[in-house]
Design an enzyme around this catalytic site. Structure first.
Site, PDB file in Angstrom:
ATOM      1  N   GLN A   1     129.427  46.849  55.121  1.00  0.00           N
ATOM      2  CA  GLN A   1     129.585  46.313  56.470  1.00  0.00           C
ATOM      3  C   GLN A   1     129.246  47.370  57.528  1.00  0.00           C
ATOM      4  OE1 GLN A   1     130.172  43.187  57.032  1.00  0.00           O
ATOM      5  NE2 GLN A   1     130.717  42.592  54.951  1.00  0.00           N
TER       6      GLN A   1
ATOM      7  N   LYS B   1     122.650  42.467  53.984  1.00  0.00           N
ATOM      8  CA  LYS B   1     123.512  42.418  55.172  1.00  0.00           C
ATOM      9  C   LYS B   1     122.860  43.151  56.351  1.00  0.00           C
ATOM     10  CE  LYS B   1     127.777  42.386  52.418  1.00  0.00           C
ATOM     11  NZ  LYS B   1     128.163  40.979  52.297  1.00  0.00           N
TER      12      LYS B   1
ATOM     13  N   CYS C   1     136.777  37.525  48.890  1.00  0.00           N
ATOM     14  CA  CYS C   1     136.685  38.484  47.779  1.00  0.00           C
ATOM     15  C   CYS C   1     137.629  39.669  47.994  1.00  0.00           C
ATOM     16  CB  CYS C   1     135.251  38.972  47.575  1.00  0.00           C
ATOM     17  SG  CYS C   1     134.119  37.658  47.148  1.00  0.00           S
TER      18      CYS C   1
ATOM     19  N   ASP D   1     132.183  52.481  50.525  1.00  0.00           N
ATOM     20  CA  ASP D   1     131.506  51.194  50.483  1.00  0.00           C
ATOM     21  C   ASP D   1     131.105  50.888  51.922  1.00  0.00           C
ATOM     22  OD1 ASP D   1     130.688  48.600  50.459  1.00  0.00           O
ATOM     23  OD2 ASP D   1     132.525  47.774  49.586  1.00  0.00           O
TER      24      ASP D   1
ATOM     25  N   HIS E   1     137.185  45.109  48.989  1.00  0.00           N
ATOM     26  CA  HIS E   1     136.487  43.960  48.418  1.00  0.00           C
ATOM     27  C   HIS E   1     136.644  44.039  46.892  1.00  0.00           C
ATOM     28  CE1 HIS E   1     132.927  41.540  47.320  1.00  0.00           C
ATOM     29  NE2 HIS E   1     132.897  41.102  48.571  1.00  0.00           N
TER      30      HIS E   1
END
Lengths: 163, 448
Positions: B245, B268, B406, B242, B164
């Site tokens: 998700q 999220k 993104c 990261d 991202h």
């Protein structure tokens, strides 16, 4: 024809005229000889367009648009809008074209153009299939991007953005 | 792991309790698993879950909302909405400084979120949890404080080709201002990390930090996190994941992963916007200089010099996202009451169904075929631009995302400008995926 009917719910924005011009644009080519060109770029969605303009030779000099061609990489709305634009502005004076853009932008944003006078009635009717875009704020820029590029070309700028 | 203790108010305990109305119980009652709705087959009663999310009763353009954009931001359960509202109505003041009752109670509530996060991620200590405003800020914090404060000129940061922008741009800023090289590990055509290519980037020992996604927001690929850490550590590099998700769908255990930093964002994970998390190994956090200066992050201030508060407060300048923190605690409690086993099974079932249904749509191509993948599916449709696809799905009540997500370099890697993307949450049903597939079939015919 019966199949067309089953897509009624999808046609408020994607009218047949838009699908047709999006799929088979008539003016999607660069002009061999041109007087002005500019690129338009919408960084949010990645749409890109380049517009070429040839003025009408003669007394008027560079006051009247003779022909417009474009190359676009983008959605059906942006391609159809570029094609309808090219079709509509041919033979039109620069100043008229700018007034037409102002009116078109208003229609794309709001769905109507209360200020559009009778002198714009004919070209605005040709562009009217794009008025459905006002229901989709994120798509308005798709419709206006080619116009931004055209106006930039008329003004002698090289690049513009619909941002 | 699945034991439900004190399920939050509004949570339907019977549907979530491991001994509740699961597939096994129905089988033991002589019922066939095959006769159950697909969502029930693995024990999660999605229809009960959906009742926890008030927004799901909304209609869009006259159609029932089919929300398939949870990877961008998830919807909020009633318990999160109520936690924030009740705090504002009954128990709110600024935190960490008040000597009065309201401030002390609010501080307790806010700091309880830190305990909940530490427990969720299995951090060794609660002070390894730093609150930020989102994943992006957490990565920028590491890029600034670890990048400028610990990494040395001439060292490198290694990312992957499926990041991202939030895990690209902070490192470019570091590169351009601090002489840190930025390297990119390749991915395969299937959308998996190219492990040989990854290791090759580490071979010269210059990489000080690997910063890589734990699950791609475009491809759905889940990266082999433990292997990444093992290899990176062998070459002397620290690892940041990261997990924006991944943590939505999979149990994250930072000790088992042995990673050095792990970032994610609250919104999220069914929580509010404006609160994110940085997990950092304590000894690394202590070596790092502050990120932003201001109140709350100091020990003492004179005009000559200031000294910093201990971690994690050293990195938390200014009044934090108090209400959002309280909301995040409710979201974590909600997720844990359901249990990651259930979440992961539900996601796997949805993903399998989606891949099968989408494969049958003529002219549709799914981007990425990773072996280990989660509930994020990007695709293109022949003859239709992604934006047109998204608008035409929206017209049918189906919300998907379209664009470059993104992740422009990843789009370029696959020779694309944009894709449409459907992504799933705990409230997503197989029926909604059917609506997506049927809608796409119509879009395809419409443009044919």
């Amino acid at each position: 024809v019966t199949q067309t009917d089953s897509f009624d719910d999808l046609r408020d924005l994607y009218q047949e005229v838009i699908l047709d011009h999006g799929r088979k644009p008539r003016h999607a080519h660069r002009l061999e000889a041109f007087d002005a060109t500019a690129k338009g770029d919408n960084p949010m969605c990645g749409d890109r367009v380049q517009v070429w303009v040839k003025y009408t030779p003669g007394d008027g000099g560079s006051d009247t648009i003779g022909q417009v061609g474009f190359e676009a990489r983008g959605c059906a709305i942006s391609v159809a809008s570029a094609d309808l634009m090219a079709e509509t502005v041919a033979g039109r004076a620069k100043s008229d074209t700018k007034a037409l853009f102002t009116a078109f932008r208003e229609m794309a944003r709001s769905g109507t153009c209360p200020q559009c006078g009778p002198e714009l009635a004919e070209p605005m009717e040709r562009l009217a299939p794009l008025s459905g875009v006002h229901e989709y704020p994120s798509r308005v820029k798709c419709a206006t991007l080619p116009w931004h590029a055209l106006i930039a070309a008329l003004d002698g700028s090289k690049e513009t953005s619909s941002e | 792991m699945n034991v439900v203790t004190n399920p939050p108010e509004g949570l339907h305990g019977e549907s979530l309790h491991p001994e509740g109305v699961g597939a096994k119980d129905l089988q033991s009652q002589g019922l066939q698993t095959e006769s159950l709705p697909p969502e029930m087959a693995h024990g999660l009663d999605v229809n009960r879950i959906r009742q926890d999310f008030p927004i799901l009763t909304q209609t869009v353009r006259g159609k029932k909302l089919v929300f398939l954009d949870s990877a961008a931001s998830a919807q909020k359960p009633r318990v999160v909405i109520d936690a924030m509202r009740i705090a504002m109505e009954t128990q709110y003041a600024n935190v960490h400084r008040g000597l009065h009752w309201m401030s002390e109670r609010t501080t307790e509530a806010y700091e309880a979120t830190r305990d909940a996060v530490a427990q969720l991620m299995n951090a060794r200590e609660r002070l390894e949890i730093v609150f930020t405003h989102n994943s992006t800020e957490a990565i920028n914090l590491v890029a600034h404080s670890y990048g400028r404060g610990v990494l040395k000129r001439g060292q490198a940061v290694l990312i992957s080709d499926m990041e991202h922008h939030s895990n690209i741009v902070p490192w470019q800023l570091l590169r351009d201002t601090h002489g840190i090289e930025l390297r990119v590990a390749p991915i395969t055509d299937a959308g998996e990390l190219d492990m040989a290519g990854f290791e090759a980037q580490l071979a010269d020992g210059k990489v000080g930090l690997v910063a890589i996604t734990h699950m791609s927001n475009v491809l759905g690929t889940v990266t082999p996190a433990e292997r990444i850490v093992r290899i990176a550590h062998a070459y002397g590099a620290k690892v940041l994941f990261d997990g924006s998700q991944a943590i939505v769908h999979r149990k994250v255990d930072v000790q088992a992963l042995d990673c050095d930093f792990y970032v994610w964002t609250g919104h999220k994970l069914y929580g509010p916007t404006g609160i994110g998390v940085l997990y950092g190994r304590r000894e690394l956090l202590e070596r790092m200089p502050p990120f932003m200066g201001g109140g709350d992050m100091i020990s003492s201030v004179t005009y000559a010099q200031s000294t910093w508060a201990a971690v994690p407060h050293k990195f938390e300048a200014g009044t934090p996202a108090i209400l959002e923190g309280i909301g995040l605690k409710a979201a974590i409690d909600y997720v844990q009451a359901i249990g990651y086993d259930m979440l992961a099974a539900h996601e796997a079932s949805l993903t399998e169904h989606a891949l099968a249904r989408l494969a049958a749509v003529p002219g549709l191509r799914v981007l990425g075929q990773a072996q280990d993948r989660g509930g994020v599916v990007s695709f293109t449709v022949d003859g239709a631009h992604a934006h047109d696809v998204a608008t035409l799905l929206d017209r049918q009540g189906v919300a998907v995302r379209a664009g470059h997500h993104c992740a422009e370099p990843l789009m370029h890697r696959f020779g694309l400008d944009s894709t449409a993307r459907a992504s799933f949450g705990v409230y997503t049903t197989h029926g909604e995926i059917d609506a997506l597939a049927d809608g796409l079939t119509r879009v395809r015919e419409f443009f044919a």
